[in-house]
Motif scaffolding. Structure first.
Motif, short mmCIF file in Angstrom:
data_model
loop_
_atom_site.label_atom_id
_atom_site.label_comp_id
_atom_site.label_asym_id
_atom_site.label_seq_id
_atom_site.Cartn_x
_atom_site.Cartn_y
_atom_site.Cartn_z
N LEU A 257 6.40 4.96 10.22
CA LEU A 257 6.46 3.62 9.60
C LEU A 257 7.86 3.29 9.10
CD1 LEU A 257 3.12 3.78 7.56
CD2 LEU A 257 3.55 2.44 9.64
N ALA A 258 8.82 4.21 9.30
CA ALA A 258 10.20 4.03 8.82
C ALA A 258 10.20 3.72 7.32
CB ALA A 258 10.89 2.92 9.60
N TRP A 259 9.36 4.47 6.58
CA TRP A 259 9.22 4.26 5.14
C TRP A 259 10.20 5.16 4.41
CZ3 TRP A 259 7.94 0.93 1.75
CH2 TRP A 259 7.63 1.29 0.42
N GLN A 260 11.28 4.60 3.90
CA GLN A 260 12.35 5.37 3.30
C GLN A 260 12.25 5.31 1.77
OE1 GLN A 260 14.80 7.22 4.54
NE2 GLN A 260 15.14 6.64 6.66
N LEU B 1 0.84 -1.20 0.00
CA LEU B 1 0.00 0.00 0.00
C LEU B 1 0.87 1.25 0.00
CD1 LEU B 1 -2.77 1.36 0.24
CD2 LEU B 1 -2.53 1.20 2.72
N MET B 2 1.91 1.28 0.81
CA MET B 2 2.79 2.45 0.87
C MET B 2 3.50 2.67 -0.47
SD MET B 2 2.31 3.97 3.68
CE MET B 2 3.64 5.16 3.57
N MET B 3 3.85 1.59 -1.14
CA MET B 3 4.47 1.73 -2.46
C MET B 3 3.50 2.36 -3.45
SD MET B 3 6.59 -1.86 -2.77
CE MET B 3 7.11 -1.49 -4.45
N MET B 4 2.24 1.92 -3.39
CA MET B 4 1.23 2.48 -4.30
C MET B 4 0.96 3.95 -3.99
SD MET B 4 -1.55 -0.61 -4.64
CE MET B 4 -2.52 0.34 -5.79
N ILE B 5 0.89 4.28 -2.70
CA ILE B 5 0.66 5.67 -2.30
C ILE B 5 1.82 6.54 -2.77
CG2 ILE B 5 0.56 7.22 -0.31
CD1 ILE B 5 -1.21 5.17 1.07
N SER B 6 3.05 6.03 -2.62
CA SER B 6 4.23 6.79 -3.05
C SER B 6 4.16 7.09 -4.54
CB SER B 6 5.50 6.01 -2.72
OG SER B 6 5.66 5.85 -1.33
N ARG B 7 3.86 6.06 -5.33
CA ARG B 7 3.77 6.26 -6.79
C ARG B 7 2.65 7.22 -7.14
NH1 ARG B 7 4.58 0.62 -7.07
NH2 ARG B 7 2.37 0.31 -7.52
#
Length: 926
Positions: A499-502, A469-475
């Motif tokens: 979330l330590a999303w780098q 989900l975070m990958m999709m939100i980033s894109r």
């Protein structure tokens, strides 16, 4: 048309067949009617009327009739038929007569002969917007004012109106209606009201057309009935700015007529003001409230729900109105539809209505009908509970159950509101979040930046990392063309940190957006971003400079949490921005009493990390720390101890030592190491003490309590009982100590000169287990510690030295100095390692202090590595002589080594004066 007598004879015959027992002349009938007698059989005429759709029948004939004629009076042979005018067929007779009482109805019938009346009746028989548009397209040239208003009104009421919204023919009908309304001689206020209502219901926005209608409304403003005026206002609410002036005039007129309005008009006007967010109407709202409270029992549930929603949307907190609406709801909750309940509960949440019985009733009513609620209703219900901070577990569980069946119908707004609500109530289980994530995946293309930021916030609040989900939100955020506002940027950065999303591309994009929109950032937004970038260890010097320029605008508005987050973020980024820190120092110094313990500790930690010594800040922090000592948690004590040691005000640790010692059993491995380091490193700074005195001079009473601690300021802080407790606790947690922990603890005990044999036995075993993970700095500090305490651990030192071989080229000047000195003290002779370390020292000789050069020379001399020493001296004498003052331990050691090396080798060094070497121990941390 056939004679009514024939029709009645047929009815009588049918009646006779059904009931042959009826005879004689009937008595008085319903409404004074008498039956008719045919062939000796009494047949009640009212039986026939009961079969027809309506009993309001009018007698008609070819001669003048009296009011007593026919069904509502005595029998008159001149009555040809009874009929309600609305049932009269098109093209009816124009020779009909009746009593003057029914003259209006007869006039309607006679109009059937007119073409426009027949068209209106045809329009009335069509039910769909599509068919109405087809009819209007084909017959519009025949339309008069009544026809065009009627067709527009019926289109607005049709169920399929939204399907025809983009049909060009609809715009033509609207324009035609407004053009006709401009003919004042034929237009009535009712026609104008119906047209504006229809345009509003159809959301047909056309500025030129609306302007014409605005002028017609303004001309006839005083002629509208109260109900018509409410319809005009309701329709104008959808025109927004195109009708702002007309809306203002209409509201002023309505205010004068509010006493004539029924409940529906009151709720419609309140809703309209809320819909258009019209400002400056507080007097009207007060009048609406008073009128509504007086007639609250006459409102239907929809009217009450709309009324409360309007006041909540306008942020008009009216406790009396909400109390009366609440009472009405509790007495008739079974008649309220789900949407009405949802809207009323939302309104209570928005206005923070505190009424336990009402909220309990709303929750109970919601639970009873939850299966029939729409997704939007479920989202509003969850949002309301979250806003009111009511964790109704049973109701939340039912919402989740219903949601699982309807999740695919959720709009992006519904999905986001549900996620936010469950996170706010800390009721978002993994199953719920995964359910919402699956719906997000299906509808992400429709998400706005605000949707993305709120959803990310919810997942981050629950610490639920959903990487796909975070990958999709980033894109999606990188591709999204919609504008990203300050709140969205701050929430997304905060979520990434939690979330330590780098995702470097996303973070770079968000940071660039921060700089572009920095002027729109509030103090809270800047604090969130700074904190997040600190947690992500993502230094952003340009962005921090931008924030520093904006912060003065927020002076006095940041709040204690904002100050703490800003300082913490800078500290984690290791960015020492003087302007930024100076501003935070000024804000914090005068408000320490308002900080929570955690905010106070983390703010001091940040200033200490950046070594920002602001005298007012340090003085205020010392005073505040002493006042809140009994209330500090163990973690706060650890952070503050470390911070005060770094800020060179170690004397304050004397006042904290008792509390720290009590908290030792509750400390973790890293805490034990940090406390040890802090108390060992704490040296009273004369500069800090003098500054403190100068700032606090005006507060002599406050200084009295500090005097015992200030008297210790010239001495090193040492607390052997406390260190003994730390050793005991560290032994218990020895397997949890990490590399930095063993390094700091061993250095602290060495600094104090405390040899705890049992502790160092287990510590040596732990170091041996971690030796492969030790960094160059850790290796040198551990060697120095064991050497300083003269602890002979041959196996451990051998392991450490073998590890040093792998990192020789990574040691800094201090590390090389500590290692060679330690080898000499421990009498650990390794010529090859010493030679490698000496070569490394020669490479760093121009970076060394006089103390470091003296340590290396002395160590090589003690180990009797003459050739290595000679080589080092050749490179170090010049730099040493240029920096060393001709006194002190370092100068004495270095000069004596040079003299002895000269005597042993016969090499002619520059001849210094002869001085005996004094006893002196170097400090590996400088």
């Amino acid at each position: 048309m056939a004679s009514f007598d024939a029709f009645e004879r047929g009815f009588a015959k049918a009646s006779l067949a059904q009931d042959s027992s009826v005879g004689g002349l009937p008595g008085n009938m319903c409404g004074g009617c008498r039956g008719r007698v045919k062939d000796g059989v009494g047949v009640p005429f009212t039986n026939l009327l009961q079969l027809l759709p309506n009993k309001e029948w009018v007698p008609f004939g070819h001669e003048a009739l009296s009011v007593e004629s026919g069904a509502f009076g005595t029998r008159n042979p001149n009555v040809q038929f009874y009929l309600k005018p609305s049932l009269m067929p098109i093209c009816g007779s124009v020779d009909l007569k009746t009593h003057v009482l029914y003259q209006k109805d007869l006039a309607f019938l006679k109009k059937d002969g007119q073409h426009e009346v027949r068209i209106n009746k045809e329009i009335s028989s069509i039910w769909t917007a599509k068919e109405l548009l087809n009819f209007a397209h084909a017959r519009s040239t025949e339309f008069d004012l009544a026809n065009v208003v009627t067709v527009l009104h019926r289109i607005a009421k049709s169920a399929d109106r939204w399907q025809m919204k983009r049909d060009a023919r609809l715009g033509k009908i609207v324009a035609q209606a407004v053009d006709v309304l401009g003919e004042d001689g034929r237009t009535t206020p009712r026609d104008i009201a119906k047209t504006q209502w229809a345009i509003g219901r159809l959301h047909a926005q056309d500025a030129p057309v609306q302007e014409k209608l605005n002028r017609a409304i303004a001309r006839r403003m005083s002629e509208f009935e109260a109900q018509g005026l409410s319809n005009v206002i309701w329709g104008l609410a959808f025109a927004e700015q195109d009708a702002a002036c007309a809306m203002r005039l209409a509201l002023l007129e309505f205010h004068q007529r509010i006493g004539e309005c029924d409940p529906q008009a009151l709720s419609n006007v309140a809703w309209s003001i809320a819909k258009s967010l019209a400002a400056g109407h507080e007097p009207l709202l007060l009048a609406l409230s008073s009128a509504s409270i007086a007639r609250v029992k006459k409102f239907d549930p929809q009217g009450l729900a709309n009324l409360s929603w309007s006041f909540a949307t306008l942020q008009q907190h009216d406790p009396v109105l909400f109390a009366r609406v609440g009472e009405t709801f509790l007495s008739s909750s079974s008649t309220w539809e789900p949407q009405h309940i949802a809207n009323f509960l939302w309104s209570c949440a928005r206005c923070q209505v505190e009424s336990p019985p009402l909220l309990a009733g709303l929750c109970a009513a919601s639970s009873c009908s939850l299966d029939t609620w729409t997704c939007q209703g479920l989202a509003n219900l969850a949002w309301s509970l979250a806003k009111l901070e009511r964790a109704e577990n049973s109701l939340l569980e039912r919402i989740i159950t219903v949601l699982a069946r309807k999740i695919r119908r959720c709009s992006p707004q519904n999905t986001v509101n549900l996620a936010w609500s469950f996170a706010k109530l800390l009721a978002a289980t993994s199953a719920v979040l995964e359910l919402l994530a699956s719906q997000t995946t299906r509808t992400l293309a429709e998400f706005s930046p605000q949707h993305c930021s709120n959803l990310s916030w919810a997942f981050a609040t629950m610490s639920h990392m959903q990487e796909p989900l975070m990958m999709m939100i980033s894109r999606h955020m990188l591709e999204c063309k919609e504008e990203c506002h300050a709140q969205d940027i701050a929430s997304l950065l905060w979520s990434c940190a939690k979330l330590a999303w780098q995702d470097q591309a996303l973070l770079k994009h968000l940071c660039a957006s921060c700089i572009v929109k920095v002027e729109s950032f509030s103090a809270q937004h800047m604090a969130m971003c700074t904190w997040a970038l600190g947690c992500l260890t993502l230094p952003q010097q340009e962005l921090m400079h931008s924030f520093a320029r904006q912060l003065p605008r927020s002076r006095g508005e940041i709040g204690t949490q904002g100050i703490s987050n800003l300082a913490h973020g800078l500290g984690k980024q290791a960015l020492r921005d003087e302007d930024f820190l100076d501003f935070l120092s000024q804000e914090a110094s005068g408000s320490f009493a308002l900080f929570t313990n955690q905010e106070f500790a983390m703010t001091l930690w940040a200033f200490a990390k950046l070594h920002f010594l602001s005298p007012p800040l340090v003085a205020g922090a010392c005073q505040e720390c002493l006042e809140r000592r009994p209330h500090l948690l163990p973690q706060d004590l650890v952070v503050l101890s470390w911070a005060f040691a770094r800020l060179d005000v170690g004397w304050i640790l004397s006042a904290m030592s008792a509390e720290v010692q009590k908290s030792i059993p509750e400390l973790g491995p890293q805490d034990l190491a940090n406390v040890s380091w802090a108390f060992a490193a704490a040296q009273a700074g004369a500069w800090s003490l003098l500054e403190f005195f100068s700032i606090s001079l005006c507060n002599r009473e406050g200084l009295k309590g500090l005097f015992p601690y200030l008297c210790q300021s010239c001495h090193q802080v040492e607390d052997a009982p406390m260190m003994s407790s730390i050793a005991q606790e560290a032994r218990r947690q020895i397997l949890e100590l990490e590399v930095q922990d063993v390094s700091n603890i061993s250095w602290a005990f060495a600094k104090f000169g405390l040899r705890d044999a049992h502790f160092f036995e287990v510590l040596a075993e732990r170091v041996s287990a971690l030796v492969g993970c030790l960094l160059p700095q850790n290796l040198s500090i551990l060697c120095w510690s064991f050497a300083k305490l003269e602890l002979q651990k041959p196996k451990l030192i051998t392991c450490i030295m073998q590890e040093c071989w792998k990192h020789v080229d990574q040691f800094d000047s201090q590390g090389v100095s500590n290692l060679i000195w330690s080898l000499a003290v421990l009498a650990y002779d390794s010529p090859s390692l010493c030679q490698r370390l000496s070569q490394r020292a020669i490479c760093l000789v121009h970076e060394m202090t006089a103390q470091e050069m003296a340590n290396i020379a002395w160590g090589l001399h003690v180990l009797q590595h003459g050739n290595t020493l000679q080589c080092f001296l050749q490179h170090s004498i010049g730099p040493f002589s240029r920096m060393a003052v001709r006194d002190g331990a370092a100068w004495v050691d270095f000069v004596n080594v040079c003299l002895e090396a000269q005597e042993a080798s016969g090499t002619q060094w520059p001849r210094p004066c002869y001085v005996h070497r004094s006893c002196w121990t170097p400090d590996p941390l400088g």
